[in-house]
Write an enzyme that holds these catalytic residues in place. Structure first.
Site, PDB file in Angstrom:
ATOM      1  N   CYS C  12       0.594  -1.331  -0.223  1.00  0.00           N
ATOM      2  CA  CYS C  12      -0.202  -0.109  -0.231  1.00  0.00           C
ATOM      3  C   CYS C  12       1.140   1.530   0.260  1.00  0.00           C
ATOM      4  O   CYS C  12       1.978   1.364  -0.229  1.00  0.00           O
ATOM      5  CB  CYS C  12      -0.786  -0.021   1.693  1.00  0.00           C
ATOM      6  N   GLY C  38      -1.429   1.290  -4.527  1.00  0.00           N
ATOM      7  CA  GLY C  38      -2.954   0.385  -4.576  1.00  0.00           C
ATOM      8  C   GLY C  38      -3.700   1.000  -5.491  1.00  0.00           C
ATOM      9  O   GLY C  38      -3.494   2.157  -4.818  1.00  0.00           O
ATOM     10  N   ASN C 113       1.297   0.922   5.814  1.00  0.00           N
ATOM     11  CA  ASN C 113       1.419  -0.037   4.037  1.00  0.00           C
ATOM     12  C   ASN C 113       2.077  -1.323   4.935  1.00  0.00           C
ATOM     13  O   ASN C 113       3.406  -1.121   6.097  1.00  0.00           O
ATOM     14  CB  ASN C 113       2.416   0.909   4.071  1.00  0.00           C
ATOM     15  N   GLY C 114       1.447  -2.661   5.124  1.00  0.00           N
ATOM     16  CA  GLY C 114       2.615  -3.753   5.484  1.00  0.00           C
ATOM     17  C   GLY C 114       1.944  -4.610   5.878  1.00  0.00           C
ATOM     18  O   GLY C 114       0.635  -4.715   5.459  1.00  0.00           O
ATOM     19  N   TYR C 254      11.375  -3.764  -8.317  1.00  0.00           N
ATOM     20  CA  TYR C 254       9.760  -3.512  -9.217  1.00  0.00           C
ATOM     21  C   TYR C 254       8.521  -2.475  -9.021  1.00  0.00           C
ATOM     22  O   TYR C 254       8.168  -1.865  -9.637  1.00  0.00           O
ATOM     23  CB  TYR C 254       9.248  -4.805  -9.114  1.00  0.00           C
ATOM     24  N   SER C 295       7.882  -1.332 -15.889  1.00  0.00           N
ATOM     25  CA  SER C 295       9.202  -1.028 -14.302  1.00  0.00           C
ATOM     26  C   SER C 295      10.444  -2.045 -15.782  1.00  0.00           C
ATOM     27  O   SER C 295      10.681  -1.575 -14.419  1.00  0.00           O
ATOM     28  CB  SER C 295       8.366  -2.705 -13.429  1.00  0.00           C
ATOM     29  N   ASP C 357      13.232  -8.661 -18.267  1.00  0.00           N
ATOM     30  CA  ASP C 357      11.982  -8.160 -17.143  1.00  0.00           C
ATOM     31  C   ASP C 357      12.639  -7.324 -16.144  1.00  0.00           C
ATOM     32  O   ASP C 357      13.671  -8.489 -16.003  1.00  0.00           O
ATOM     33  CB  ASP C 357      11.320  -9.499 -17.481  1.00  0.00           C
ATOM     34  N   ASP C 358      12.050  -7.555 -14.982  1.00  0.00           N
ATOM     35  CA  ASP C 358      12.298  -7.391 -13.595  1.00  0.00           C
ATOM     36  C   ASP C 358      12.265  -8.377 -12.878  1.00  0.00           C
ATOM     37  O   ASP C 358      13.006  -8.932 -11.619  1.00  0.00           O
ATOM     38  CB  ASP C 358      11.331  -6.175 -13.275  1.00  0.00           C
TER      39      ASP C 358
END
Lengths: 473, 473, 473, 473
Positions: C12, C38, C113-114, C254, C295, C357-358
């Protein structure tokens, strides 16, 4: 303080059903017939083999459930629903019921009609103990008390909690295994049990909700009773013996639908009888009797029948009711622009009118209607009210104004007559109303709470004790 | 073909105003009182110093104008508005009126209540000449005829066009400089002129719209008249002399609001008189008289007053009406679940009932209500209809079914009585209805179109000539 | 169990501000730059002289705050906001943050967030003690712990609570008098402090949010720190000394926006360096390097620059992203209908491609892109991944799949190469990634949590201990 | 007048398909890839065995078609769709295409990309002849001309009409039996034909729409061509021989998606070549090259590759694009609050930057970006534009401002450099652009309309002749 009190008072409607394959749909139709009890918001919780689903929102029932999917996702054989009365300012979705509580050991839905008199004290005590409330409704208190209870069973916890809350309440609780219905010890609010053709049991605030779903009325829930419904049928227990009947008189006078019966008395019939009584107590000669639509039409036709004066349609109410409308500006209002109620010039012009209404609260509506009739040419307007003057607030679940705002608290009938511009004004007597409704329970209340008229509250007022004093200032 | 005919027929409401600083707001309140004439969609066009603005959408007026901004953007001193009747299937925004047409040489708004009998022929002719239509309403035809006209002035073009369209119509047109109102040569549809306190002129489908905005009724628009309103006042001209009065009888019986007057006759009073007449023509002994809410309450009270039998509230209509509702499934319907109308068990149980209704169309509603009453315990149900049997379709603007669907087209009164499950059934006579309404215009119609009852259409039917034949098959 | 774990994990974004006259507006713009963290829901709580107001809903920020009024009603000089990551199934408004709690003794807003590793244990304990939770988010736990704390001050209670919750968290709390920001003892999640030109302090998940509001970056919040902001400025305290730096490597790889700096390292630059490193570790000759938008573009340009192979736009992402789209049916998908990503035939046809790609999670996306490129004519597709193989789930706040679903958990690089249809496949080494990111904190983690690659979790896993075992079955 | 001209100009996208069982769904996915060509509104008309259905509305495609039902009601094997560019002020649903016309003799849907130069003259003439228009789009003109035509067949009428309209246009028409596609005689707008795996034919504004639905590119539609598609396949006819290729250069420079090919030239590749050319024509020494996302990234990477200067991500665009956003107030803007574009401080701080952009219109955006970069610490900002200065308006379908508003119309390159605050500024030469795009059609235009750069319009301007003069005042 008066504003806050007003905000806490509310009239609502509840509906519960157990053992029907389309439980939430039936709840929808039942609630639709209870819409007059609350237009701010609506919701239903269903029980599908122990899983509880909820859909609730602000708005009329038809707005909240606007698509078939809204109901179809509420699968299951049992449901509880709620329509909520709108008091301005506190309108937010967190207050819309039924509340659904999910615990690690099960889920419970809760719906409530009424008002507690000790909610604030209980809530503050609970918060001091670490409780977190998520609405500003007093309904949540019961669930906290249940969860705090040290009893062993859910029923035991519930009974303990019901003994702690005071005031007026009709609760419905839906758990994974049962539907519970509980009424306060004074039976302030109506609550009835019925049975559908398929055997399903239903509980509803008014019997009109039983009629629209084709259910048979079994009995009304009595004061202090706890109804327990599950797959084996319904049983009735009590959580207290300290009970009496003091049914809210305003349910008969104004709130309930005319097709409902409360304690075996049909509401239309009670109102018509009060109109007849009024004609006897307060006759006046005139060309016609008219009622203020819709709640006063029964009383008006009773007055007409008793007095022999013709009953006419002198006022028309616009039947397209939305929750919110664009309102006329002050300028337009002064030019005579109106929205809801119209006088019928072709009927009232040049006539002497007896205008029957159910009650006078602040007097503004009465003044506006008398003015409407006079502007449309009425020669005389005699106002007759089919209930006694409202002088005291209610603390048990209806939004009757504080004393200060009640015109009859500060003014004589003569003064009010002048203020509303009527040619004469009379109220039904307390005895007349009691006789017209015709309940026969034990003294002292013989079945009716008449506190708004005489200040005789059937219970202590707890958090509201001060209100009466404050209002006197 | 029958389905298409049905789709073309519609009953609507129009409202126009010139010379008021809040013209669109006044139009909103006027239209709100005409909402019973159309619930599918609504719209208003305003005129702000020659610039025309429009807001229209599907839905009830309060849904279409849900925010103050919706009206505030419709600035100006003049406006026309429209509420549209919903016939299933053709519900799309392109058909919602008023239509606003923008040309390099000016803008015109157009609103229409009624139905043309030669719209299809005119439209096909116009399309063959290159015209492009954008709605499937017959209203657009008039504008094409105006634009095709070789007359010099807008008024001249409009008069020429009005002589080409046939059938029933009340048109409002708003141009940059004027408001026009035109009525068909038979005055099928009602249309009245009023004046507000500030001097603004208004035109509306019913006088109830004048009342709610505080306007004084000046006169009704007559057949073949063209009203022209601008800043210098209003003038009335005629576009044809071939006129007569044949006002739609169904406006008195069912459509119009009881507080409206049509040709000087109050609608409630006409209905009450028809109830009295019915009591004389078709008396039956019973315990009570009840009306089917809301349109039959006046007739029912008339029947009660004349017969001396008490008038009671035996049926209750849910007052929370939305355009769309979730409907009970067939299973629930069989269990007795209903939505709109409830019988009042506490009133009708064990009683002999006279149920007064305004009309019977297909008979399904009557059968359902009789059943409701019997299920709620009524001992006898005697149905009395305050108008003659409906046997013919209408082509002038109301959605009365084709002959085939009209139960009275194929069945005797005795048969219908059996089909609806009543203990007895009687209709008001044609003469009784005419007398009750009490118009006094010239023969042959003396003011009333009674074609649905007797097939005597006051005009040729053009595109619909075949319908009567086809329906007979 | 795997599904539930997935549901609990979320990434988030949070934003807080103190002392700005348009606090909620600034929060809106700050959150807009955190929208990539988010998209399920968003909300803001403002503080107007001690009164807290909330607006939150499901949807993108621009959907939740679609009208100026939505922000204007959030008056005040302080605010906290939140954007929530959408995991399917648990999407309901009750879970949208910030949560606003109203108590008799004050109000508190909370944003998180977490992910906690002991939330379930704590919640069950609290419920056993009578607590009622209203969301199924683990965020609410902190508030219950605060209210249960026996400390004297809010700060004391908060610190006690912060020592009870375990896992990854960046919390913002807004009280009537202060804004608090707290970071977990491992600094798993990023959190930075800035100052606006007018002196207002802000706290945000990423520095990009400071940039877009014109704020200067002051410092990052460190592990175990509690930031306290009020009118007298900001102070930083610690609630525990048992800390270390183990920043989530996936933020660099990312999650974070390329214009953000974390611990002083610019994310784009770290990604470009990882691309360069990858070119050294895993060179292959080809005609062009392309990145998977968006990304991987930085890593791809790094690979191109280091290898000297041209950097081309071989894939295009549709920039019109909505939360929900109508999806192609299976039939259409088989015909080649796609929505989001297109290969550029005019660029890749006949060419040997290095596709950077990541990361690879389940392998399905990689397989689809390789196929897209080959269908558009690419001769060879060599896949290079700018991070090591993902083998372990994350329990600290990002929704990385369970072990079972991670393709690299069960398959060798060679096997994966075959499964995705590439001509060759190589991953960046762990050392390469660490060096590319270039943090210099103390051992053992030197600043980075690399648990997804090597299973070395910096904390005990509490409620999730079993998950690693279960996933191995 | 300038405002009106601006309002009439628009860039749009069209998509048509014939012979696919899920035609409207394929159209949806095709249009989604053309969303960059128009975000104001979108619509699809489908053809189900001769019955045409329409769904269209204001908003992005995903907003207009937000539910599966929106597409499912558009049944049939053929469809045309449209995305419309939003020019402020004329945003109303009546202008959203495809238009659907219903006549007594059949239905036609019409979609248009481009702008007519004689629309106003034609419309006024048609209105004088009685025609009624319902939108203020110039698209409707074609349908009136078709209906007025005296030719026998629809194809004949259409060809006659196509010879009357002047300017830039790509039309799609769907009748009950056929799909028609027509391009203007200069091929100003792109239009390509493709075929799906199941054999269905598709026509689309850009080849990217063919790619996303898995269709093979067959050929581009040429100037003056009329494509006729029905169940027997497709045939190509011409409606005029007076043709040449003058494809809008701005399609290559800015409008088209980089993965599209126009006249066989890939747009990304053309842009990258223009960047390389620019590096040769206007080299400057610096630390890095950055592009303005998204349209200039190809040119920037070309400049970097040619010059050997590293290509970096110095600007980041917020990828969460909504049609409408709450905007920062002036106060917040002055504090540095921004919405869409951010400079990457960690990349640009202390660096000499070459900022590549595709074009400069009014100069305000360039000034803002240069300022952003400097505020984030860039030491020098050298602006390089991958096209020549824009000096003249476009009348063929793109919304390039009037001369007055074009900064390069009134100012030298040196002046512009000062106005945007750059350390140096250079534009690509006309020859450089022509060479970079690399078309090889006949003189005089060799395939490209470069009128915005040199005022050399390939056609007479009709209604817009005055504009050039007026703009010079």
């Amino acid at each position: 303080m008066s504003i806050e009190i007003k905000g806490l008072h509310e009239e609502c409607g509840v509906f519960g059903i157990w053992n029907h394959p389309e439980a939430s749909k039936v709840a929808y139709f039942g609630l639709h017939s209870l819409q007059h009890r609350g237009q701010e918001g609506a919701g239903i919780v269903s029980n599908n083999h122990g899983e509880l689903y909820v859909h609730r929102d602000l708005g009329l029932l038809a707005e909240v459930f606007s698509a078939d999917e809204d109901l179809e996702k509420l699968k299951g054989h049992a449901a509880v629903g709620h329509v909520r009365y709108g008091t301005s300012g506190v309108s937010k979705i967190d207050n819309i019921q039924p509340f659904l509580f999910n615990f690690f050991d099960g889920s419970v839905a809760l719906a409530h009609n009424g008002n507690l008199t000790n909610a604030r004290s209980l809530r503050n005590d609970l918060e001091r103990g670490g409780a977190i409330f998520h609405s500003n409704s007093d309904t949540e208190v019961l669930m906290h008390l249940i969860r705090k209870s040290s009893q062993d069973t859910f029923k035991g916890k519930l009974k303990e909690a019901l003994n702690q809350v005071k005031g007026g309440f009709a609760y419905l609780l839906l758990t994974e295994e049962r539907l519970y219905a509980a009424l306060d010890p004074n039976a302030f609010r109506p609550l009835s049990i019925g049975q559908m053709k398929n055997g399903a049991y239903v509980v509803a605030s008014e019997t009109c909700a039983l009629e629209v779903i084709g259910a048979t009325h079994l009995r009304d829930v009595g004061p202090g009773e706890l109804v327990i419904i599950d797959d084996s049928g319904y049983t009735i227990e009590t959580y207290t013996d300290n009970t009496q009947y003091a049914i809210c008189a305003m349910e008969f006078i104004y709130f309930a639908r005319p097709d409902s019966n409360i304690a075996g008395v049909n509401v239309h019939t009670a109102r018509k009888r009060s109109g007849k009584k009024l004609a006897k107590e307060a006759f006046v000669d005139a060309d016609m009797v008219i009622g203020v639509p819709n709640s006063s039409l029964s009383a008006a036709s009773g007055y007409a029948e008793e007095s022999g004066i013709p009953y006419e349609m002198g006022l028309v109410k616009n039947q397209y009711i939305a929750r919110t409308f664009i309102q006329p500006t002050q300028e337009l209002r002064e030019e005579g622009v109106r929205m809801k109620l119209s006088a019928v010039r072709g009927v009232v012009e040049g006539k002497r009118i007896i205008m029957v209404d159910d009650s006078i609260v602040r007097g503004t509506t009465s003044r506006r209607i008398v003015q409407l009739l006079k502007e449309s040419g009425a020669k005389e307007v005699h106002v007759r009210i089919a209930s006694p003057p409202l002088r005291y607030p209610c603390f048990y679940g209806i939004d009757i104004q504080t004393k200060k705002e009640l015109i009859a608290n500060n003014h004589t009938v003569e003064e009010i007559c002048g203020m509303i511009g009527a040619d004469s004004l009379e109220f039904l007597s307390e005895e007349g109303l009691i006789e017209a409704i015709g309940l026969n329970f034990d003294a002292p209340y013989t079945g009716l709470c008449m506190a708004y008229f005489n200040g005789d509250y059937p219970t202590p007022l707890y958090d509201f004790e001060d209100c009466l004093l404050i209002n006197n200032e």
